[in-house]
Motif scaffolding. Structure first.
Motif, PDB file in Angstrom:
ATOM      1  N   UNK A  75       0.804  -1.204   0.000  1.00  0.00           N
ATOM      2  CA  UNK A  75       0.000   0.000   0.000  1.00  0.00           C
ATOM      3  C   UNK A  75       0.844   1.264   0.000  1.00  0.00           C
ATOM      4  N   UNK A  76       0.229   2.347  -0.401  1.00  0.00           N
ATOM      5  CA  UNK A  76       0.857   3.673  -0.345  1.00  0.00           C
ATOM      6  C   UNK A  76      -0.070   4.550   0.483  1.00  0.00           C
ATOM      7  N   UNK A  77       0.321   4.807   1.703  1.00  0.00           N
ATOM      8  CA  UNK A  77      -0.526   5.591   2.590  1.00  0.00           C
ATOM      9  C   UNK A  77      -1.812   4.849   2.927  1.00  0.00           C
ATOM     10  N   UNK A  78      -2.873   5.598   3.131  1.00  0.00           N
ATOM     11  CA  UNK A  78      -4.153   5.012   3.546  1.00  0.00           C
ATOM     12  C   UNK A  78      -5.091   4.727   2.386  1.00  0.00           C
ATOM     13  N   UNK A  79      -4.772   5.232   1.200  1.00  0.00           N
ATOM     14  CA  UNK A  79      -5.770   5.219   0.137  1.00  0.00           C
ATOM     15  C   UNK A  79      -5.389   4.417  -1.103  1.00  0.00           C
ATOM     16  N   UNK A  80      -4.193   3.895  -1.170  1.00  0.00           N
ATOM     17  CA  UNK A  80      -3.781   3.131  -2.348  1.00  0.00           C
ATOM     18  C   UNK A  80      -3.306   1.757  -1.903  1.00  0.00           C
ATOM     19  N   UNK A  81      -3.931   0.716  -2.419  1.00  0.00           N
ATOM     20  CA  UNK A  81      -3.563  -0.653  -2.068  1.00  0.00           C
ATOM     21  C   UNK A  81      -4.458  -1.224  -0.992  1.00  0.00           C
TER      22      UNK A  81
END
Length: 646
Positions: A75-81
């Motif tokens: 994931x990348x941060x809270x919103x991607x992945x």
């Protein structure tokens, strides 16, 4: 089952030891590899590109697959992945449109590579669109109840078996007629040998060794093939050590509105497949999937697709193959998949390493994928087990979707030939048509117009549905459903207090819950009100409803000896427990089973038998409830009865 301490991380987030992490990551790569390279291979052959371009596209594909997998799992941060053990791979749905785009953008007589710039322009554009539209799609989650997701998973698993079959029999594709039978037998031997090894390891070993079943099956059977001269590693020596792709290798991207629209349709379909894969993985690893998880997964798809357009690769989605592997190995850690992503990046940079994996014979890969794809179907069946298939609407959704998916899978080429080009995207794969059918039928049956609730009974010759039931007063409710229990009405009265009922399943459960919540005295009085099985079967004595139930008991004519034993059984049971021997006819297979199960119950302790007998009362009530529903839905009941007879 002991619950996990609140401070302990979920199995998805746990990091296995380095050695285990490495081997399990390699296993995921091996399971994924064939599916990863088949898309660039097919596109290159159809566009008439050279072998040098093929090698470059395979390396670019593997490199981008690795990066995309890390984006999805870490994931990348809270919103991607979505941060689940999901492998990202090139979507098969995009193959036909990409070939059409590349061919249309290549002028007659020009270098076949000319059209690649337009192809990659459409990939970059649609990747950006998917990334931005992901939250809006996630809001449509209410259109994906278990009947849809279960159907999607079942369709994925069953239709992907054709991919396994193609791999298993690939050696025979161009074989002369006089050797085809021998090659077919040999291919099946390698595939079945791989499956046998996987099954044996699963049977004989537990823990870590059991999780390596697929990897060991691939390694052992590849070794056998090498010893028999059916594979070689000459390609390793011919491959270069390092090959690095760079952005826009085939020139700056060109953007075509028509091409972008075609790819939007493709990615809308793959968004459905990604949703199914995320739900499947959530089921396998025991993690609840929320709308934000779908949005995060789709953002990762969009970002990976955008990256694929830049790095000379293709559109990306979650790979169902590896969902099956997660279930088969029962290893939930997303870091295993992250490790697989690292290995894919290495394979994308080292053609020699990729050549080693490429040496695995196709029948061996087919045998391993057969086991994994079947496991995806099992997850779908488990999900459908939660669905009330007595509701004709759900049954139609499941049967129609699976039927169309298998139709396209079995006769794909013939169907595509008859379809206009704009419909070939939809009919290009069984997964696509099956998924869209399930979604559209669910919307049609449950979301368009005023939805009449299902019929559940007939009162005074008039069908009543769930809305009518919820509007009943206590006396009407008791009068309608009192036939479910003998003599006592309190279970029905207490069920009435649970209104309103959101579904037929909830109505059914309310009666069960009422009985299970009874006091010991109430339970004993309820059981005692039922007719003894001997009185019903041998003497024809009992209340009208019990005699009607017993008419469905298929034990045939009992001999004098069997009748005598049955009377002795009932007498022994009453002497020990002081109540009639109550048995639901649906729980009886034949005369032998009736007697054997009865004598086993005589051996029960009083406490255990009290619970068992109450369970029989609940089963009888459930059977009578089914009859009420059948009376209200005679056509569906007749169909079900015909299936049962078959």
């Amino acid at each position: 089952m002991a619950s996990r301490p609140s401070s302990a991380p979920h199995p998805v987030d746990q990091v296995p030891p380095f050695g285990k992490l490495t081997i399990l990551g390699i296993q995921h790569v091996l399971a994924f590899y064939a599916g990863a390279v088949v898309v660039p291979f097919f596109i290159v052959k159809q566009l008439g590109l050279d072998d040098e371009t093929l090698i470059h596209l395979i390396n670019a594909d593997l490199l981008t697959c690795g990066i995309a997998t890390i984006i999805q799992s870490v994931g990348i941060g809270r919103f991607v992945g979505v941060k689940l053990p999901l492998i990202q791979g090139v979507t098969f749905t995009a193959v036909s449109p990409l070939i059409a785009i590349g061919a249309a953008a290549t002028p007659p007589g020009a270098d076949p590579k000319t059209g690649l710039a337009t192809m990659y322009g459409s990939i970059i554009a649609v990747g950006l669109i998917v990334f931005l539209a992901a939250p809006f799609f996630a809001k449509l989650l209410r259109f994906f109840p278990p009947v849809v997701t279960g159907t999607l998973l079942t369709v994925m698993g069953t239709t992907l078996l054709s991919v396994s079959a193609d791999d298993i029999l690939r050696w025979t594709d161009d074989a002369p007629a006089d050797t085809k039978a021998a090659l077919t037998f040999e291919s099946l031997a390698y595939a079945i040998g791989t499956i046998v090894i996987i099954v044996l390891i699963q049977r004989l070993f537990k823990g870590f060794m059991g999780t390596l079943s697929v990897l060991l099956g691939l390694v052992i059977m590849t070794g056998v093939a090498f010893a028999m001269g059916k594979t070689n590693f000459a390609g390793v020596g011919n491959a270069s050590w390092v090959a690095v792709t760079h952005p826009f290798f085939f020139g700056l991207p060109q953007f075509s509105v028509t091409a972008i629209i075609a790819m939007i349709i493709v990615m809308a379909v793959t968004a459905v497949e990604t949703t199914g894969d995320v739900f499947a993985t959530g089921e396998v690893v025991g993690k609840r999937i929320a709308p934000r998880d779908i949005a995060n997964a789709l953002r990762a798809d969009g970002l990976s697709t955008l990256l694929g357009g830049v790095l000379n690769s293709f559109p990306y989605t979650c790979f169902a193959q590896n969902v099956g592997l997660v279930r088969l190995t029962r290893v939930s850690s997303r870091w295993v998949v992250t490790t697989a992503g690292v290995f894919m990046i290495i394979l994308g940079l080292l053609p020699k390493a990729a050549a080693i994996v490429a040496a695995i014979p196709s029948p061996v890969i087919g045998g391993a994928s057969l086991a994994m794809f079947a496991n995806v179907a099992v997850v779908g069946i488990q999900t459908l087990a939660k669905v009330d298939l007595r509701d004709n609407r759900n049954a139609v959704i499941v049967s129609t979707s699976i039927g169309l998916a298998l139709l396209v899978t079995f006769r794909k080429e013939d169907i595509l030939t008859a379809m206009p080009s704009w419909l070939q995207i939809i009919f290009g794969s069984g997964v696509t048509i099956g998924s869209l059918t399930a979604i559209i039928l669910n919307i049609l049956f449950f979301h368009i117009g005023r939805q009449a609730s299902p019929d559940v009974a007939v009162v005074d010759g008039k069908k009543i549905n769930l809305d009518d039931v919820n509007a009943m007063d206590r006396d009407q409710f008791v009068a309608t459903f009192s036939s479910m229990f003998s003599a006592h009405t309190w279970p029905v009265e207490r069920a009435w207090e649970s209104r309103p009922f959101a579904s037929v399943s909830e109505l059914r459960s309310s009666f069960e819950n009422a009985v299970l919540a009874a006091t010991q005295q109430e339970a004993e009085e309820l059981i005692a009100s039922y007719s003894d099985i001997v009185s019903l079967v041998l003497d024809g004595q009992g209340d009208e409803q019990s005699l009607a139930d017993t008419a469905n008991l298929s034990v045939g004519d009992l001999t004098d000896k069997e009748a005598e034993e049955l009377r002795a059984l009932a007498s022994a049971y009453r002497k020990k427990f002081g109540r009639p021997l109550v048995i639901c006819v649906d729980n009886v297979v034949d005369r032998k089973h009736l007697l054997e199960s009865g004598w086993r119950r005589v051996e029960h302790s009083p406490a255990r038998e009290a619970r068992f007998a109450l369970g029989e009362v609940i089963d009888i009530a459930d059977l009578r409830f089914d009859q009420l529903v059948a009376d209200a839905n005679p056509m569906r009941a007749a169909w079900d009865a015909g299936v049962e007879r078959l």
